[in-house]
Design a protein around this motif. Structure first.
Motif, short mmCIF file in Angstrom:
data_model
loop_
_atom_site.label_atom_id
_atom_site.label_comp_id
_atom_site.label_asym_id
_atom_site.label_seq_id
_atom_site.Cartn_x
_atom_site.Cartn_y
_atom_site.Cartn_z
N GLY A 299 0.82 -1.20 0.00
CA GLY A 299 0.00 0.00 0.00
C GLY A 299 0.85 1.25 0.00
O GLY A 299 0.54 2.25 -0.69
N ALA B 191 2.35 1.62 -3.49
CA ALA B 191 1.36 2.13 -4.44
C ALA B 191 1.18 3.63 -4.27
O ALA B 191 1.02 4.36 -5.27
CB ALA B 191 0.03 1.40 -4.23
N ARG C 151 2.27 6.71 -7.12
CA ARG C 151 0.90 7.05 -7.50
C ARG C 151 0.78 7.34 -9.01
O ARG C 151 1.59 8.06 -9.58
CB ARG C 151 0.44 8.27 -6.72
CG ARG C 151 -0.99 8.70 -7.02
CD ARG C 151 -1.34 9.95 -6.23
NE ARG C 151 -2.70 10.36 -6.48
CZ ARG C 151 -3.26 11.45 -5.98
NH1 ARG C 151 -2.55 12.25 -5.18
NH2 ARG C 151 -4.51 11.76 -6.25
N ASP C 152 -0.25 6.70 -9.62
CA ASP C 152 -0.59 6.88 -11.03
C ASP C 152 0.49 6.37 -11.99
O ASP C 152 0.46 6.69 -13.19
CB ASP C 152 -0.90 8.36 -11.35
CG ASP C 152 -2.12 8.86 -10.60
OD1 ASP C 152 -2.99 8.03 -10.31
OD2 ASP C 152 -2.18 10.07 -10.29
N ASP D 15 1.58 1.42 -9.33
CA ASP D 15 0.35 1.72 -8.61
C ASP D 15 -0.84 1.02 -9.25
O ASP D 15 -1.67 0.41 -8.57
CB ASP D 15 0.13 3.24 -8.57
CG ASP D 15 -1.15 3.63 -7.85
OD1 ASP D 15 -1.57 2.88 -6.94
OD2 ASP D 15 -1.73 4.67 -8.19
N ALA D 16 -0.91 1.09 -10.57
CA ALA D 16 -2.02 0.45 -11.28
C ALA D 16 -2.01 -1.06 -11.06
O ALA D 16 -3.06 -1.68 -10.81
CB ALA D 16 -1.94 0.78 -12.77
N ARG E 141 -3.14 -1.86 -7.47
CA ARG E 141 -4.58 -1.65 -7.27
C ARG E 141 -5.38 -2.78 -7.89
O ARG E 141 -6.36 -3.26 -7.29
CB ARG E 141 -4.99 -0.31 -7.84
CG ARG E 141 -4.71 0.87 -6.93
CD ARG E 141 -5.31 2.14 -7.47
NE ARG E 141 -4.61 2.60 -8.66
CZ ARG E 141 -5.05 3.57 -9.46
NH1 ARG E 141 -6.20 4.15 -9.21
NH2 ARG E 141 -4.35 3.95 -10.50
N ALA F 159 -5.05 -5.74 -5.64
CA ALA F 159 -5.88 -5.62 -4.44
C ALA F 159 -7.32 -6.01 -4.73
O ALA F 159 -7.97 -6.69 -3.92
CB ALA F 159 -5.82 -4.19 -3.91
N ILE F 160 -7.81 -5.60 -5.87
CA ILE F 160 -9.18 -5.98 -6.25
C ILE F 160 -9.30 -7.48 -6.44
O ILE F 160 -10.27 -8.11 -6.01
CB ILE F 160 -9.60 -5.23 -7.54
CG1 ILE F 160 -9.67 -3.72 -7.25
CG2 ILE F 160 -10.95 -5.73 -8.04
CD1 ILE F 160 -9.90 -2.89 -8.50
N ARG G 138 -5.52 -1.07 -0.11
CA ARG G 138 -6.27 0.12 -0.56
C ARG G 138 -6.35 1.17 0.53
O ARG G 138 -6.24 2.38 0.26
CB ARG G 138 -7.67 -0.29 -1.02
CG ARG G 138 -7.70 -1.22 -2.22
CD ARG G 138 -7.10 -0.56 -3.45
NE ARG G 138 -7.87 0.59 -3.88
CZ ARG G 138 -8.82 0.54 -4.81
NH1 ARG G 138 -9.10 -0.59 -5.41
NH2 ARG G 138 -9.47 1.63 -5.16
N ARG H 263 -2.87 2.86 0.94
CA ARG H 263 -2.60 3.72 -0.22
C ARG H 263 -3.35 5.04 -0.11
O ARG H 263 -2.80 6.12 -0.28
CB ARG H 263 -2.97 3.00 -1.51
CG ARG H 263 -2.81 3.86 -2.76
CD ARG H 263 -3.40 3.18 -3.98
NE ARG H 263 -3.26 4.04 -5.16
CZ ARG H 263 -4.13 4.98 -5.49
NH1 ARG H 263 -5.22 5.19 -4.73
NH2 ARG H 263 -3.93 5.73 -6.56
N THR H 264 -4.66 4.95 0.16
CA THR H 264 -5.49 6.15 0.23
C THR H 264 -5.01 7.10 1.32
O THR H 264 -4.91 8.32 1.11
CB THR H 264 -6.95 5.76 0.48
OG1 THR H 264 -7.40 4.91 -0.59
CG2 THR H 264 -7.84 6.99 0.56
#
Length: 362
Positions: free
Chosen positions: A142, A145, A149-150, A154-155, A158, A161-162, A247, A250-251
């Motif tokens: 996290g 990521a 970022r971006d 990171d992609a 993410r 994670a999904i 997630r 990361r956020t």
């Protein structure tokens, strides 16, 4: 001539003392309110479980119907009190729950509390290992990521994670067994330990947690065997929670990195790695602590499928056994008891979050 007022060093100023007193009192009220909220939560959960299980009929008919003559079946129903009005059964059930009695299984005549004590340690051990996997995977990745970022890193993280969160537990377990147990033959495919180790660890007094029992035995071979058996189930269940942690971290790291004091540090030439490690790491851990109570419920739910997939003799595995026997009295008791555990866990987590997170208002 002026007179200096000397304030004792070991005594706080009156205003500060009053603020501390108010803070302590407010925290006490917060804990009291949260404790009181546990009562209706447990009441609602237990009530829902009771009426849902009764909606499919009485437990004795469900478990023994078709295997006993009609007169013997009715006699068993009458002895258990399942022919009385549902409201009478419900009031008696609540009274028993308040005394810590969650009923008795029908097929093997065991108190549900004893079933929990016997098999709950295995589920506790699995949940502990799964949380370790979630922390090891979710927190570092996290942070990576957020730092990237971006970008493609990171992609990729993410998407991973999904996938961790969305992949069915039983499917992930079967894939891991196929790869690491069948194709590569690196890890055992089922059980908590080999037969030899289980026999050794179950002799005399033991905690039921094989890792602790193996350490107490002083035999490294037992500990190695237990850990080898735990790897695949822990990864299967832990990756489910790892996706959520990734997630969240990361956020929150991204949010921290946009704060003014971080911009000031960046303008002084502080490296991005140091910014993440020094300024964004600790704030990113707070949301994990605040949601860990919900993750306990998720882990207990996932443990049912994980334990069945790996034949891990825990509460989840035992719950499926009672379901297959249609022993709904046992199922009702276990589910109600798990609901109580989840409610109490969330209460403890709320208190910890209030103590460490200044953003919590109480």
């Amino acid at each position: 001539m002026t007179t200096d007022v000397v304030v004792p060093v070991d005594e706080p100023p009156p205003a500060l003392a009053r603020r501390r007193s108010r803070k302590g009192g407010t925290l006490g009220r917060y804990i009291l309110v949260r404790a009181l909220l546990v009562i209706p939560t447990v009441f609602i959960l237990v009530t829902m479980v009771f009426f849902f299980m009764r909606s499919i009929g009485d437990p004795i008919t469900a478990a023994l119907g078709g295997r006993l003559p009609a007169d013997q079946l009715q006699e068993r129903i009458h002895e258990a009190g399942y022919d009385r009005p549902i409201i009478v059964q419900y009031i008696e059930y609540l009274g028993n729950v308040l005394r810590g009695d969650f009923g008795t299984t029908i097929t093997d005549n065991q108190p549900v509390v004893e079933v929990l004590l016997k098999y709950g340690t295995a589920t506790l051990e699995l949940a502990f290992y799964a949380l370790i996997v979630a922390f090891i995977v979710g927190i570092p990745f996290g942070m990576i990521a957020a730092a990237k970022r971006d970008r493609w890193q990171d992609a990729g993280l993410r998407v991973s994670a999904i996938l961790f969160y969305a992949t069915p537990v039983f499917f992930a377990g079967l894939v891991l067994k196929l790869i690491f147990s069948v194709w590569l033959d690196w890890l055992p495919s089922s059980g908590r330990a080999s037969v030899r180790t289980e026999l050794a660890l179950n002799r005399g007094d033991n905690t039921g947690i094989y890792t602790i029992d193996a350490i107490m035995s002083g035999n490294p071979a037992y500990l190695s065997d237990v850990l080898m058996h735990a790897i695949l189930p822990a990864i299967t269940l832990g990756m489910l929670t790892a996706g959520i942690f990734l997630r969240l971290v990361r956020t929150n790291v991204i949010g921290t990195l946009s704060m003014p004091y971080v911009d000031a540090a960046r303008s002084r030439g502080v490296s991005g790695y140091r910014l993440v490690r020094k300024h964004a790491y600790k704030p990113a851990l707070i949301p994990i602590i605040t949601v860990i109570g919900l993750q306990i419920a998720l882990l207990l739910g996932g443990a049912v499928l994980t334990e069945t997939t790996f034949e891990w003799q825990g509460l989840g595995y035992q719950l499926t056994e009672y379901l297959s026997r249609r022993d709904f009295a046992a199922v009702q008791g276990i589910v109600a008891l798990l609901a109580v555990i989840v409610a109490l866990t969330n209460f403890v987590v709320d208190i910890i979050a209030a103590l460490i997170d200044p953003r919590v208002r109480y």
